[in-house]
Motif scaffolding. Structure first.
Motif: not given
Ligand SMILES: Nc1ncnc2c1ncn2[C@@H]1O[C@H](COP(=O)(O)OP(=O)(O)O)[C@@H](O)[C@H]1O
Ligand SMILES: [Mg+2]
Lengths: 296, 240
Positions: A22-26, A228-229, A268-271
């Motif tokens: 949802i954040v990504a779709i935003g 964002f990732t 993990i997400a950042t990597s």
């Protein structure tokens, strides 16, 4: 790993994953109409939850949530009108700095209003020990609410962009701004609308996740990085791919706890983000040409 | 319909249009011919409001357009078919056309589909391609789509910027035939072209634009006969 544990991890992963989506779709909605990455996206999620919690002290849950979502949408619209609208073709770097500034500003305001304590909305159905049996494990109904509400939201958005006149107009602005103007569309209004829409879906996510993940003034940035990732992973602007990417990240994170110390979860997400940016900047799904033929 | 007096416009310090005066009457096809870089697109953009005018006035149906936003100008009935088609490449042909109609019919679905029917009649190929992405059409089909999209707004004046550029000769003939048809249906057309001969053949009147100035004007038939025009713009006649 036994099947009970497996289910627990899986459901935790799905819950977080759909929120990331949802954040990504935003991100995508605003990116598609403006070309801007709005780094204040996570703050919309925070605001939705926090406002609903405050309102719930004075009214039942449902109206509190509805009002909180509407208020967050209004805030999103106002942010665009005051800070973005009047800029004449700003550089990307300037936009990034402005949205990061807005994110900090919003967080400081939230700290001022709500303090630094961790809050949460009550469970929508039952309480923290209510659970539904799924195979051998027990899952809170709130988990189904999060996944259900977010899925409905994704479907509704997709229908909105595909078939409604307003959705068409927003896509037209994304596809060719000048041609949209020549069709009598005011692109500035579409940009305001895209901020309101992003704020709205973020706020809904912020409300449904609040009982499980809690709400706090500074929850925005980490959500923004995850979102964002996911947005990059799915190929910026492609929202259907973002759902897949979101669930993927959520599940990877969740299962990682079984092998890695908890503290590594955020790394993990950042990597993954860094890896993707180096190796496949146009995302996991499809080619760079296909990425341009985006969904909405 | 359209009346321009002493119009000046440019980009930053670059003055492109110098004291342009011209007019278009209802029911006419008026063409503006001129070489590459003469300022034809700049002129159309100034009328459509995409570019700020630095001096002079543009009157459309008696109304001064100088301070009107481009999306409002479309609403007043002055549409532009831009240079290079500019279709919404990632959207379907149907979506492209529907978007053209919103400004006129707001969200009145019935009126939009009635208009859509008219456009499909004018450009039958668009009906067969309705569900295809506009970006996958051929150049000629994209040009028809761009024209159809502009016509969906039922404009009183439709301006076209080089509709024949980059198209195969057979398609070019089609495009010019359709523009003539538009006049028969009562439309008013301001046509910008590098293909001067074809444009002058279907036009009622013409203007010749050279380095931002109108150097010649008159009935299209006269311009076709004019020695200077023949030498400069109607290449083939030079040899004869
Ligand atoms: N966006 C722009 N910025 C600066 N100069 C431009 C721009 N567009 C066109 N020009 C200049 O204005 C002049 C006229 O261009 P244009 O109106 O596009 O000519 P035409 O359409 O007749 O080929 C040219 O010298 C061109 O270089
Ligand atoms: Mg041109």
């Amino acid at each position: 790993m036994n099947s009970t544990l497996f289910c627990q991890y899986l459901f935790a992963g799905l819950t977080y994953g759909i929120i990331y989506a949802i954040v990504a779709i935003g991100f995508n909605i605003i990116y598609n109409t403006t070309g801007i990455i709005n780094f204040a996206q996570g703050e919309f999620v925070m605001l939705g939850g926090m406002i609903a919690i405050s309102l719930h002290a004075h009214m039942p849950l449902l109206p509190a949530i509805v009002l909180a979502v509407l208020l967050t949408m209004a805030i999103g619209g106002l942010i665009e009108i005051f800070f973005i609208r009047w800029l004449q073709s700003p550089s990307v770097l300037r936009m990034i700095i402005i949205t990061i500034g807005l994110s900090i500003l919003t967080r400081e305001a939230a700290l001022h209003i709500w303090g630094s304590s961790v809050r949460s909305l009550p469970y929508f159905i039952g309480n923290e020990i209510t659970s539904i049996k799924v195979f051998s494990s027990r899952v809170s109904p709130q988990v189904f609410l999060v996944v259900g509400v977010c899925s409905v939201m994704v479907a509704a958005l997709s229908l909105f962009f595909k078939y409604s006149s307003l959705g068409r107009e927003m896509r037209a602005c994304a596809a060719n701004r000048r041609a949209a103007i020549l069709c009598g569309i005011n692109p500035r209004n579409m940009v305001t609308l895209s901020f309101m829409l992003s704020a709205g879906i973020g706020a809904v996510a912020g409300c449904v996740m609040s009982p499980i993940t809690y709400s706090q003034y500074d929850m925005g940035p980490s959500l923004a990085i995850k979102g964002f990732t996911v947005a990059i992973l799915g190929g910026l602007g492609n929202s259907m791919a973002a759902v897949a990417a979101g669930l993927l990240l959520g599940i990877i994170e969740s299962f990682s706890i079984s092998v890695l110390p908890l503290a590594f979860q955020d790394a993990i997400a950042t990597s993954i983000l860094l890896l993707i940016l180096f190796v496949r900047p146009h995302g996991l799904f499809g080619s760079s040409a296909a990425a341009r033929l985006k969904d909405f | 319909m359209l009346k321009i007096r002493n119009l000046e416009a440019g980009y930053g310090n670059l003055r492109v249009l110098k004291r342009i005066s011209m007019h278009v009457d209802p029911g006419e096809i008026v063409t503006i011919i001129g070489a590459n870089g003469a300022g034809k697109t700049t002129l159309l953009h100034s009328i459509a409001g995409l570019l700020r005018i630095s001096a002079g006035e543009v009157l459309f149906k008696g109304r001064e357009l100088r301070k009107t936003a481009p999306e409002k100008i479309v609403g007043l009935g002055c549409s532009l078919v831009p240079e290079g088609r500019q279709v919404f490449a990632t959207m379907t042909v149907y979506d492209n056309l529907i978007l053209g109609g919103y400004v006129q019919y707001k969200k009145d679905k019935q009126a939009v589909s009635r208009e859509l029917e008219n456009i499909y009649e004018l450009f039958p190929v668009l009906r067969t391609r309705a569900d295809q992405l506009a970006g996958t059409l051929s150049g000629g089909e994209q040009q028809m789509l761009a024209m159809g999209r502009a016509l969906m707004a039922r404009p009183s004046l439709v301006m076209m910027d080089e509709p024949s550029t980059g198209l195969a000769p057979l398609i070019v003939r089609d495009i010019f035939r359709i523009i003539s048809q538009l006049r028969e249906a009562g439309n008013t057309v301001l046509l910008v072209e590098q293909n001067a001969k074809a444009a002058l053949r279907i036009a009622d009147r013409g203007y010749v634009l050279e380095t931002g100035k109108i150097i010649l004007q008159g009935p299209a038939a006269d311009l076709l006969e004019n020695r200077d025009v023949q030498r400069a713009y109607l290449g083939r006649e030079k040899i004869e």
